[in-house]
Write an enzyme that holds these catalytic residues in place. Structure first.
Site, PDB file in Angstrom:
ATOM      1  N   ASP A 131       0.844  -1.195   0.000  1.00 48.35           N
ATOM      2  CA  ASP A 131       0.000   0.000   0.000  1.00 48.35           C
ATOM      3  C   ASP A 131       0.878   1.242   0.000  1.00 48.35           C
ATOM      4  O   ASP A 131       1.762   1.383   0.844  1.00 48.35           O
ATOM      5  CB  ASP A 131      -0.901  -0.004   1.243  1.00 48.35           C
ATOM      6  CG  ASP A 131      -2.062   0.975   1.112  1.00 48.35           C
ATOM      7  OD1 ASP A 131      -2.397   1.355  -0.032  1.00 48.35           O
ATOM      8  OD2 ASP A 131      -2.630   1.355   2.143  1.00 48.35           O
ATOM      9  N   TYR A 133       1.127   5.643  -0.391  1.00 44.72           N
ATOM     10  CA  TYR A 133       0.625   6.779   0.406  1.00 44.72           C
ATOM     11  C   TYR A 133       0.819   7.998  -0.483  1.00 44.72           C
ATOM     12  O   TYR A 133       1.512   8.931  -0.125  1.00 44.72           O
ATOM     13  CB  TYR A 133       1.475   6.841   1.680  1.00 44.72           C
ATOM     14  CG  TYR A 133       1.028   7.756   2.789  1.00 44.72           C
ATOM     15  CD1 TYR A 133      -0.240   7.695   3.337  1.00 44.72           C
ATOM     16  CD2 TYR A 133       1.933   8.676   3.336  1.00 44.72           C
ATOM     17  CE1 TYR A 133      -0.608   8.512   4.386  1.00 44.72           C
ATOM     18  CE2 TYR A 133       1.569   9.502   4.394  1.00 44.72           C
ATOM     19  CZ  TYR A 133       0.301   9.402   4.917  1.00 44.72           C
ATOM     20  OH  TYR A 133      -0.056  10.213   5.968  1.00 44.72           O
ATOM     21  N   HIS A 138      -4.075  13.768   0.908  1.00 42.74           N
ATOM     22  CA  HIS A 138      -4.301  12.842   2.029  1.00 42.74           C
ATOM     23  C   HIS A 138      -3.141  12.908   3.030  1.00 42.74           C
ATOM     24  O   HIS A 138      -3.351  13.038   4.234  1.00 42.74           O
ATOM     25  CB  HIS A 138      -4.472  11.414   1.513  1.00 42.74           C
ATOM     26  CG  HIS A 138      -4.543  10.384   2.598  1.00 42.74           C
ATOM     27  ND1 HIS A 138      -5.591  10.311   3.485  1.00 42.74           N
ATOM     28  CD2 HIS A 138      -3.671   9.402   2.973  1.00 42.74           C
ATOM     29  CE1 HIS A 138      -5.376   9.324   4.345  1.00 42.74           C
ATOM     30  NE2 HIS A 138      -4.214   8.766   4.059  1.00 42.74           N
ATOM     31  N   ARG A 147       0.283  15.280  13.398  1.00 44.86           N
ATOM     32  CA  ARG A 147       1.610  15.784  13.729  1.00 44.86           C
ATOM     33  C   ARG A 147       1.614  17.298  13.853  1.00 44.86           C
ATOM     34  O   ARG A 147       1.297  17.853  14.900  1.00 44.86           O
ATOM     35  CB  ARG A 147       2.642  15.284  12.705  1.00 44.86           C
ATOM     36  CG  ARG A 147       3.028  13.831  12.887  1.00 44.86           C
ATOM     37  CD  ARG A 147       4.148  13.413  11.940  1.00 44.86           C
ATOM     38  NE  ARG A 147       3.799  13.666  10.542  1.00 44.86           N
ATOM     39  CZ  ARG A 147       3.120  12.801   9.781  1.00 44.86           C
ATOM     40  NH1 ARG A 147       2.776  11.629  10.257  1.00 44.86           N
ATOM     41  NH2 ARG A 147       2.809  13.096   8.537  1.00 44.86           N
ATOM     42  N   GLU A 204     -10.815   3.540   3.353  1.00 47.34           N
ATOM     43  CA  GLU A 204      -9.887   4.362   2.569  1.00 47.34           C
ATOM     44  C   GLU A 204     -10.181   4.124   1.099  1.00 47.34           C
ATOM     45  O   GLU A 204     -10.129   2.984   0.616  1.00 47.34           O
ATOM     46  CB  GLU A 204      -8.426   4.030   2.902  1.00 47.34           C
ATOM     47  CG  GLU A 204      -8.033   4.525   4.292  1.00 47.34           C
ATOM     48  CD  GLU A 204      -6.535   4.454   4.579  1.00 47.34           C
ATOM     49  OE1 GLU A 204      -5.833   3.647   3.942  1.00 47.34           O
ATOM     50  OE2 GLU A 204      -6.093   5.222   5.467  1.00 47.34           O
ATOM     51  N   GLU A 206      -9.296   3.898  -2.468  1.00 44.44           N
ATOM     52  CA  GLU A 206      -8.045   3.693  -3.195  1.00 44.44           C
ATOM     53  C   GLU A 206      -8.317   2.985  -4.525  1.00 44.44           C
ATOM     54  O   GLU A 206      -9.388   2.424  -4.736  1.00 44.44           O
ATOM     55  CB  GLU A 206      -7.062   2.833  -2.377  1.00 44.44           C
ATOM     56  CG  GLU A 206      -6.821   3.367  -0.965  1.00 44.44           C
ATOM     57  CD  GLU A 206      -5.604   2.774  -0.274  1.00 44.44           C
ATOM     58  OE1 GLU A 206      -4.748   2.181  -0.953  1.00 44.44           O
ATOM     59  OE2 GLU A 206      -5.522   2.926   0.967  1.00 44.44           O
ATOM     60  N   ASP A 238      -9.326   0.093   1.577  1.00 43.27           N
ATOM     61  CA  ASP A 238      -8.344  -0.330   2.587  1.00 43.27           C
ATOM     62  C   ASP A 238      -8.893   0.027   3.974  1.00 43.27           C
ATOM     63  O   ASP A 238      -8.530   1.038   4.567  1.00 43.27           O
ATOM     64  CB  ASP A 238      -7.015   0.385   2.308  1.00 43.27           C
ATOM     65  CG  ASP A 238      -5.911  -0.095   3.232  1.00 43.27           C
ATOM     66  OD1 ASP A 238      -5.960  -1.253   3.656  1.00 43.27           O
ATOM     67  OD2 ASP A 238      -5.001   0.706   3.515  1.00 43.27           O
ATOM     68  N   GLN A 245      -4.615   1.935  14.911  1.00 38.59           N
ATOM     69  CA  GLN A 245      -3.514   2.432  14.081  1.00 38.59           C
ATOM     70  C   GLN A 245      -2.678   3.476  14.820  1.00 38.59           C
ATOM     71  O   GLN A 245      -1.451   3.432  14.816  1.00 38.59           O
ATOM     72  CB  GLN A 245      -4.105   3.036  12.799  1.00 38.59           C
ATOM     73  CG  GLN A 245      -3.081   3.605  11.826  1.00 38.59           C
ATOM     74  CD  GLN A 245      -3.751   4.292  10.624  1.00 38.59           C
ATOM     75  OE1 GLN A 245      -4.970   4.280  10.470  1.00 38.59           O
ATOM     76  NE2 GLN A 245      -2.944   4.903   9.783  1.00 38.59           N
ATOM     77  N   THR A 354      -4.888   6.279   0.070  1.00 42.49           N
ATOM     78  CA  THR A 354      -6.137   7.034   0.067  1.00 42.49           C
ATOM     79  C   THR A 354      -6.081   8.175  -0.936  1.00 42.49           C
ATOM     80  O   THR A 354      -5.117   8.937  -0.964  1.00 42.49           O
ATOM     81  CB  THR A 354      -6.400   7.600   1.468  1.00 42.49           C
ATOM     82  OG1 THR A 354      -6.317   6.530   2.391  1.00 42.49           O
ATOM     83  CG2 THR A 354      -7.762   8.250   1.548  1.00 42.49           C
TER      84      THR A 354
HETATM   85 CA    CA Z   1      -4.240   2.741   2.788  1.00 36.64          CA
END
Ligand code: CA
Length: 420
Positions: A131, A133, A138, A147, A204, A206, A238, A245, A354
């Site tokens: 997977d 990113y 996203h 963060r 998600e 995708e 997903d 998580q 995503t």
């Molecule tokens: Ca994903």
């Protein structure tokens, strides 16, 4: 065969707005009540076409395909034949299902099945699943929430198509219910983790691409050869448990918050069917390293949407996005994946990550749509959603459109069952 020879219409009726005109011809695996043996198929309009029977009627003899290639549980052996063979097969199939095939049409009762009378199975034996990113919107949204709102993207993000190795064993076909996972999580302001059903279950949005021919261990796939290895695309959900998580992902990344299930659409749309929908990807600044450089249009304009259908029947479309938003394209992802000599194998799936667009209505997860639950989605039955509830069905759909030509992916759906 050049494009001018291609039939524009099928002798099979295709309803207006169908995902499956003759220009699509996706691949699947199906069975019926009267014949429970899985075999390969395609679809035109609302009619599933049994490829195993067409093969036995000798319509594919000129291609010297391996015997019984369409009478297998998965499409892997067919995909492993390589692009030149599968493209030649696609051209022949297009001719056979195009207008004017009176002899074949007279035999249609042997090999046509109404789509609502067949069961579609997982079409690929998935070896490995990776997977990525690769949507900047996203990654930025998640970075802002988890963060630093000022420096949402980590320093590596514009240099590397960031990815992780997922789990193939829990990839399921559309229609398979998904059990709410249990796990460890750290409640807000708590000092000790708790165990229980995830409270922040999410989807998600995708797209996944399936590897046709792989590469040998120790070799790499360059960006300009990558499409030779990409057999086709499917919709990919997903499923993600955000609370599990968030607690587990440091420092090694996603684990049990992700690997309980991923759902795929039953049809694999071959890359050839998406040719008319190529678009230029976003400008990549700073400049990428040489092995990630590419030429031509490698993004695809594919409209995507996500609908939530509650147990009550109330439904809401919560996202409309587009595959064209991807910052890193599939060729770059595959080049990066193999640049260290990692071997891809037939049936491996790489998912995009995503796919979020620029504004809230185009975000590809509930995490972003509700901004971590602070802006709930209103459902027409008066309830609201921060994340997914038991009994909710998530349906993703995708199609590309240009003028009268519509190439669709069908849908991938999954209903949430309560935790055991
Ligand atoms: Ca994903």
């Amino acid at each position: 065969m050049n494009g001018l020879d291609r039939p524009k219409k099928s002798w099979i009726e295709v309803p207006a707005d169908s995902d499956f005109p003759i220009q699509n011809l996706p691949y699947g695996i199906f069975r019926t009540v009267s014949n429970p043996n899985p075999r390969a198929c395609t679809i035109v309009g609302d009619q599933v076409v049994d490829l195993a029977v067409l093969d036995e009627l000798s319509y594919f003899d000129q291609l010297d395909l391996p015997p019984g290639i369409f009478r297998q549980r998965y499409l892997n052996d067919f995909m492993a034949l390589g692009k030149s063979k599968t493209a030649a097969f696609r051209n022949l199939l297009m001719q056979l299902l195009g207008e004017g095939q009176d002899e074949l049409r007279a035999q249609a009762w042997h090999f046509l099945h109404p789509a609502d009378k067949v069961e579609l199975l997982l079409p690929v034996e998935v070896g490995d699943y990776t997977d990525f990113y690769s949507s900047m919107e996203h990654a930025t949204n998640v970075g802002k929430m988890f963060r630093d709102p000022e420096n949402a993207l980590l320093p590596n993000w514009k240099h590397i198509p960031v990815g992780y190795h997922g789990r193939a064993s829990s990839i399921v076909v559309s229609g398979t219910p998904v059990r709410r996972p249990k796990g460890q999580m750290l409640p807000p302001n708590a000092e000790q983790p708790v165990f229980g059903p995830s409270r922040l279950l999410d989807f998600e949005l995708e797209m996944g691409f399936v590897i046709g021919q792989g590469n040998e261990l120790g070799t790499s796939i360059a960006t300009d050869r990558a499409e030779d290895h990409i057999f086709g695309l499917m919709l990919f959900n997903d499923w993600s448990a955000r609370d599990i998580q968030k607690w587990e992902y440091v420092p090694l990344g996603p684990f049990l918050g992700k690997n309980f299930a991923s759902s795929v659409s039953p049809w694999i749309v071959p890359l050839e069917a998406l040719e008319p929908f190529r678009v230029q990807g976003p400008v990549q600044e700073p400049e990428v390293l040489p092995y990630l450089k590419y030429e031509g249009k490698r993004n695809f304009d594919i409209q995507l949407e996500v609908e939530i259908v509650a147990e009550s029947g109330a439904s809401a479309v919560v996202s409309r996005s587009n595959f064209k938003y991807m910052y890193w394209n599939m060729c770059q992802q595959l080049a990066h994946h193999t640049v260290n000599g990692c071997n891809m194998r037939t049936g491996d799936i790489c998912a995009s990550g995503t796919i979020s667009g620029p504004e809230r209505g185009s975000y590809g997860s509930m995490l972003e749509i509700t901004w971590r639950g602070t802006q709930p989605v209103q459902m027409p039955d008066g309830t609201e959603r921060k994340f997914l509830q038991d009994g909710d069905t998530v349906i993703m759909r995708g199609y590309a459109q240009k003028g009268d030509l519509r190439i669709g992916f069908g849908e991938v759906s999954g209903k949430i069952l309560p935790a055991l």
